[in-house]
Design a protein around this motif. Sequence first.
Motif, PDB file in Angstrom:
ATOM      1  N   LYS A  36     -11.538  28.844 -17.954  1.00 48.67           N
ATOM      2  CA  LYS A  36     -11.504  27.473 -18.484  1.00 48.67           C
ATOM      3  C   LYS A  36     -10.154  27.162 -19.129  1.00 48.67           C
ATOM      4  O   LYS A  36      -9.525  26.144 -18.826  1.00 48.67           O
ATOM      5  CB  LYS A  36     -12.625  27.272 -19.518  1.00 48.67           C
ATOM      6  CG  LYS A  36     -14.014  27.403 -18.935  1.00 48.67           C
ATOM      7  CD  LYS A  36     -15.112  27.277 -19.998  1.00 48.67           C
ATOM      8  CE  LYS A  36     -15.120  28.406 -21.013  1.00 48.67           C
ATOM      9  NZ  LYS A  36     -15.324  29.748 -20.447  1.00 48.67           N
ATOM     10  N   SER A  37      -9.728  28.044 -20.022  1.00 50.84           N
ATOM     11  CA  SER A  37      -8.483  27.778 -20.755  1.00 50.84           C
ATOM     12  C   SER A  37      -7.276  27.833 -19.806  1.00 50.84           C
ATOM     13  O   SER A  37      -6.356  27.007 -19.914  1.00 50.84           O
ATOM     14  CB  SER A  37      -8.318  28.773 -21.904  1.00 50.84           C
ATOM     15  OG  SER A  37      -9.417  28.678 -22.787  1.00 50.84           O
ATOM     16  N   SER A  38      -7.295  28.760 -18.864  1.00 53.65           N
ATOM     17  CA  SER A  38      -6.203  28.851 -17.880  1.00 53.65           C
ATOM     18  C   SER A  38      -6.110  27.576 -17.055  1.00 53.65           C
ATOM     19  O   SER A  38      -5.015  27.093 -16.744  1.00 53.65           O
ATOM     20  CB  SER A  38      -6.423  30.023 -16.919  1.00 53.65           C
ATOM     21  OG  SER A  38      -6.562  31.222 -17.620  1.00 53.65           O
ATOM     22  N   ALA A  50      -3.545  26.087 -24.091  1.00 58.02           N
ATOM     23  CA  ALA A  50      -4.833  26.705 -24.441  1.00 58.02           C
ATOM     24  C   ALA A  50      -4.667  28.215 -24.397  1.00 58.02           C
ATOM     25  O   ALA A  50      -4.066  28.749 -23.462  1.00 58.02           O
ATOM     26  CB  ALA A  50      -5.902  26.263 -23.453  1.00 58.02           C
ATOM     27  N   ARG A  51      -5.202  28.876 -25.376  1.00 60.14           N
ATOM     28  CA  ARG A  51      -5.048  30.332 -25.413  1.00 60.14           C
ATOM     29  C   ARG A  51      -6.004  31.004 -24.447  1.00 60.14           C
ATOM     30  O   ARG A  51      -7.192  30.708 -24.397  1.00 60.14           O
ATOM     31  CB  ARG A  51      -5.266  30.838 -26.833  1.00 60.14           C
ATOM     32  CG  ARG A  51      -4.106  30.422 -27.727  1.00 60.14           C
ATOM     33  CD  ARG A  51      -4.342  30.757 -29.152  1.00 60.14           C
ATOM     34  NE  ARG A  51      -4.409  32.195 -29.375  1.00 60.14           N
ATOM     35  CZ  ARG A  51      -4.707  32.730 -30.557  1.00 60.14           C
ATOM     36  NH1 ARG A  51      -5.002  31.951 -31.567  1.00 60.14           N
ATOM     37  NH2 ARG A  51      -4.734  34.033 -30.704  1.00 60.14           N
ATOM     38  N   THR A  52      -5.443  31.905 -23.651  1.00 58.24           N
ATOM     39  CA  THR A  52      -6.245  32.603 -22.650  1.00 58.24           C
ATOM     40  C   THR A  52      -6.235  34.086 -22.985  1.00 58.24           C
ATOM     41  O   THR A  52      -5.426  34.541 -23.792  1.00 58.24           O
ATOM     42  CB  THR A  52      -5.654  32.422 -21.243  1.00 58.24           C
ATOM     43  OG1 THR A  52      -4.362  33.008 -21.219  1.00 58.24           O
ATOM     44  CG2 THR A  52      -5.544  30.962 -20.876  1.00 58.24           C
ATOM     45  N   LYS A  58     -12.679  34.612 -25.904  1.00 54.23           N
ATOM     46  CA  LYS A  58     -11.482  34.125 -26.596  1.00 54.23           C
ATOM     47  C   LYS A  58     -11.751  32.791 -27.295  1.00 54.23           C
ATOM     48  O   LYS A  58     -11.433  32.612 -28.454  1.00 54.23           O
ATOM     49  CB  LYS A  58     -10.351  33.964 -25.573  1.00 54.23           C
ATOM     50  CG  LYS A  58      -9.013  33.645 -26.180  1.00 54.23           C
ATOM     51  CD  LYS A  58      -8.423  34.881 -26.798  1.00 54.23           C
ATOM     52  CE  LYS A  58      -7.279  34.542 -27.747  1.00 54.23           C
ATOM     53  NZ  LYS A  58      -6.935  35.706 -28.566  1.00 54.23           N
ATOM     54  N   THR A  59     -12.305  31.864 -26.553  1.00 55.31           N
ATOM     55  CA  THR A  59     -12.529  30.542 -27.124  1.00 55.31           C
ATOM     56  C   THR A  59     -13.925  30.496 -27.756  1.00 55.31           C
ATOM     57  O   THR A  59     -14.920  30.506 -27.049  1.00 55.31           O
ATOM     58  CB  THR A  59     -12.387  29.461 -26.025  1.00 55.31           C
ATOM     59  OG1 THR A  59     -11.211  29.734 -25.262  1.00 55.31           O
ATOM     60  CG2 THR A  59     -12.281  28.070 -26.618  1.00 55.31           C
ATOM     61  N   ARG A  60     -13.961  30.450 -29.079  1.00 56.32           N
ATOM     62  CA  ARG A  60     -15.252  30.457 -29.793  1.00 56.32           C
ATOM     63  C   ARG A  60     -15.555  29.127 -30.460  1.00 56.32           C
ATOM     64  O   ARG A  60     -16.552  28.990 -31.147  1.00 56.32           O
ATOM     65  CB  ARG A  60     -15.233  31.536 -30.888  1.00 56.32           C
ATOM     66  CG  ARG A  60     -15.106  32.948 -30.385  1.00 56.32           C
ATOM     67  CD  ARG A  60     -16.477  33.521 -30.021  1.00 56.32           C
ATOM     68  NE  ARG A  60     -16.371  34.908 -29.643  1.00 56.32           N
ATOM     69  CZ  ARG A  60     -16.517  35.923 -30.500  1.00 56.32           C
ATOM     70  NH1 ARG A  60     -16.785  35.690 -31.762  1.00 56.32           N
ATOM     71  NH2 ARG A  60     -16.408  37.159 -30.074  1.00 56.32           N
ATOM     72  N   VAL A  74     -12.033  18.781 -22.995  1.00 52.15           N
ATOM     73  CA  VAL A  74     -12.608  19.585 -24.061  1.00 52.15           C
ATOM     74  C   VAL A  74     -12.968  20.963 -23.510  1.00 52.15           C
ATOM     75  O   VAL A  74     -13.708  21.085 -22.535  1.00 52.15           O
ATOM     76  CB  VAL A  74     -13.851  18.865 -24.645  1.00 52.15           C
ATOM     77  CG1 VAL A  74     -14.492  19.702 -25.735  1.00 52.15           C
ATOM     78  CG2 VAL A  74     -13.441  17.491 -25.185  1.00 52.15           C
ATOM     79  N   ASP A  75     -12.391  21.970 -24.123  1.00 54.26           N
ATOM     80  CA  ASP A  75     -12.589  23.362 -23.711  1.00 54.26           C
ATOM     81  C   ASP A  75     -13.743  23.914 -24.554  1.00 54.26           C
ATOM     82  O   ASP A  75     -13.600  24.077 -25.762  1.00 54.26           O
ATOM     83  CB  ASP A  75     -11.271  24.121 -23.983  1.00 54.26           C
ATOM     84  CG  ASP A  75     -11.234  25.520 -23.378  1.00 54.26           C
ATOM     85  OD1 ASP A  75     -12.151  25.887 -22.610  1.00 54.26           O
ATOM     86  OD2 ASP A  75     -10.262  26.252 -23.671  1.00 54.26           O
ATOM     87  N   LEU A  76     -14.862  24.150 -23.897  1.00 52.07           N
ATOM     88  CA  LEU A  76     -16.043  24.623 -24.630  1.00 52.07           C
ATOM     89  C   LEU A  76     -16.049  26.148 -24.676  1.00 52.07           C
ATOM     90  O   LEU A  76     -15.511  26.808 -23.780  1.00 52.07           O
ATOM     91  CB  LEU A  76     -17.316  24.124 -23.927  1.00 52.07           C
ATOM     92  CG  LEU A  76     -17.483  22.607 -23.891  1.00 52.07           C
ATOM     93  CD1 LEU A  76     -18.619  22.216 -22.937  1.00 52.07           C
ATOM     94  CD2 LEU A  76     -17.763  22.063 -25.288  1.00 52.07           C
TER      95      LEU A  76
HETATM   96 MG   LIG Z   1     -11.018  30.092 -23.197  1.00 54.69          MG
END
Ligand SMILES: [Mg+2]
Length: 194
Positions: A36-38, A50-52, A58-60, A74-76
């Motif tokens: 998602k972030s990538s 976005a941090r990958t 990673k994404t909390r 929006v990155d869930l």
């Molecule tokens: Mg992520």
Amino acid sequence: MKINQADLVAVTADSRQYPPDELKEVAFAGRSNVGKSSLLNSLTNRRKLARTSGAPGKTRTINFYEINQAFRIVDLPGYGYAKVSKSISEHWGKMMERYFLQREGLVQVIQLVDIRHSPSQLDIQMYNYLKYQGLEGLVVATKSDKISRNHWPKHLKMIRGQLGVHEEDKIIPVSSLKKTGLEDLWDEIEQLIK
Ligand SMILES: [Mg+2]
Ligand SMILES: Nc1nc2c(ncn2[C@@H]2O[C@H](COP(=O)(O)OP(=O)(O)OP(=O)(O)O)[C@@H](O)[C@H]2O)c(=O)[nH]1
């Protein structure tokens, strides 16, 4: 899509800290590590927006990215991260539900699945939940560079069948690594935010 601006405007698990509900939003949902972030970085051409990570989970938080002062992606937080405790996964469910139910500007949730694998039970649950909320309609098959192009149709058919994606709804193969499928995805996003 020409990207003039792409900024992270909020990182939060708390609905009181969401940015003002005045722009259209499309959200990315999918299991942890699906990309998602990538994808957000490749879509916006910002390598570090976005941090990958190679480490799943990673994404909390819910991360809101504003694009061209016009809409948000929006990155869930990813689901299915094996190491989280029961209380974290309950917290995750509540955080997601609050976002899905409260957000006036949310037009669609794009579900990401890995092109290589049959969707998991959690992917199927997520997609069914989106259908129930009327938020489904677009699936993205990530990491398409991992299999040869002539195998894509077979995999896309499998994903379509497993998730029960409607005939009129698209499944777009993308690769953040090779930067393929991004224009197709932008075309769809543009339709959504019009
Ligand atoms: Mg992520
Ligand atoms: N080969 C390949 N690897 C990818 C691609 N997209 C992402 N990855 C890799 O997959 C891993 C996870 O990517 P992320 O973008 O952090 O995944 P995520 O869905 O945001 O994960 P969470 O934040 O944990 O939910 C990283 O090691 C990425 O380099 C792709 O298109 N091709």
